[in-house]
Design a protein around this motif. Structure first.
Motif, mmCIF file in Angstrom:
data_model
loop_
_atom_site.group_PDB
_atom_site.id
_atom_site.type_symbol
_atom_site.label_atom_id
_atom_site.label_comp_id
_atom_site.label_asym_id
_atom_site.label_seq_id
_atom_site.Cartn_x
_atom_site.Cartn_y
_atom_site.Cartn_z
ATOM 1 N N UNK A 60 0.831 -1.208 0.000
ATOM 2 C CA UNK A 60 0.000 0.000 0.000
ATOM 3 C C UNK A 60 0.862 1.254 0.000
ATOM 4 N N UNK A 61 1.917 1.235 0.791
ATOM 5 C CA UNK A 61 2.801 2.383 0.853
ATOM 6 C C UNK A 61 3.444 2.636 -0.508
ATOM 7 N N UNK A 62 3.911 1.576 -1.136
ATOM 8 C CA UNK A 62 4.506 1.695 -2.471
ATOM 9 C C UNK A 62 3.492 2.242 -3.466
ATOM 10 N N UNK A 63 2.264 1.737 -3.410
ATOM 11 C CA UNK A 63 1.241 2.152 -4.362
ATOM 12 C C UNK A 63 0.929 3.643 -4.246
ATOM 13 N N UNK A 64 0.726 4.126 -3.017
ATOM 14 C CA UNK A 64 0.373 5.534 -2.854
ATOM 15 C C UNK A 64 1.555 6.457 -3.144
ATOM 16 N N UNK A 65 2.759 6.001 -2.872
ATOM 17 C CA UNK A 65 3.919 6.809 -3.261
ATOM 18 C C UNK A 65 3.961 6.983 -4.771
ATOM 19 N N UNK A 66 3.702 5.901 -5.511
ATOM 20 C CA UNK A 66 3.739 5.983 -6.962
ATOM 21 C C UNK A 66 2.555 6.787 -7.502
#
Length: 205
Positions: A60-66
């Motif tokens: 989730x963290x990776x997704x929202x950063x991207x």
């Protein structure tokens, strides 16, 4: 890492976990499934992630950063004109190119510990706020219909976020092609211009 255990990167773990979570569901997946796909033991995963939910949180963290990185680029490209459309396009492009993350993101946050789940919801709201503001700017400029921004954005995002249920990048339409169709319909509507001339999107926000 002890013994002869092969090292595995965080990115490779997350790539495989996203696919397996999407295919089997978070509850239907264990760390051994992820390790087996990578050709390592669970101990190799523990080097980076103590618990399965830590992998889910990292996804989730990776997704929202991207998503936010792409939204930043979209806003720069818009340069104050057509911002909402550019944001919608960047969002759909991400979904079309990342079907596993898109599918995983719909419901799996509920399996996170409460504090992590709350952080995911906070990140989601912060991301959506960019769309609310862009839609309101479109209303203020007279380029978008005067509707409740939150309602309008939620309807558009609901349609976009369902992409993972039917679209496959390996099918007849490329991610760019399906993005173009989706943006045209979401921004321009389904009716011909002469059917609803007063409510049709004008083309920029």
């Amino acid at each position: 890492m002890a013994g002869n255990e092969r090292a595995v990167s965080v990115d490779s773990i997350l790539d495989v976990a996203a696919r397996i979570f999407a295919e089997r569901g978070y509850l239907g997946t264990n760390l051994q499934d992820v390790a087996a796909e990578l050709g390592v033991t669970r101990q190799a995963l523990y080097y980076h992630f103590a618990k399965k939910h830590d992998i889910l949180w990292a996804l989730f963290d990776r997704m929202f950063q991207e998503l936010n990185r792409l939204a930043d680029l979209a806003e720069v490209k818009a340069n104050g004109r057509g911002t909402f459309e550019h944001l919608v396009r960047s969002h759909i492009e991400f979904l079309a190119n990342n079907p596993y993350l898109a599918q995983m993101s719909v419901q799996e946050h509920r399996h996170l510990p409460e504090d992590m789940a709350r952080r995911v919801l906070d990140m989601r709201e912060e991301y959506l706020t960019r769309f609310y503001r862009a839609f309101q700017a479109g209303i203020d400029s007279g380029r978008l219909v005067d509707q409740n921004p939150r309602v309008a954005v939620q309807i558009a995002m609901g349609a976009a976020n369902w992409l993972h249920r039917w679209y496959r990048p390996t099918g007849q339409l490329s991610p760019d092609e399906v993005t173009d169709i989706a943006v045209q319909l979401l921004m321009g509507g389904f009716a011909r211009a002469e059917q609803h001339p007063t409510s049709r999107w004008t083309g920029q926000s």
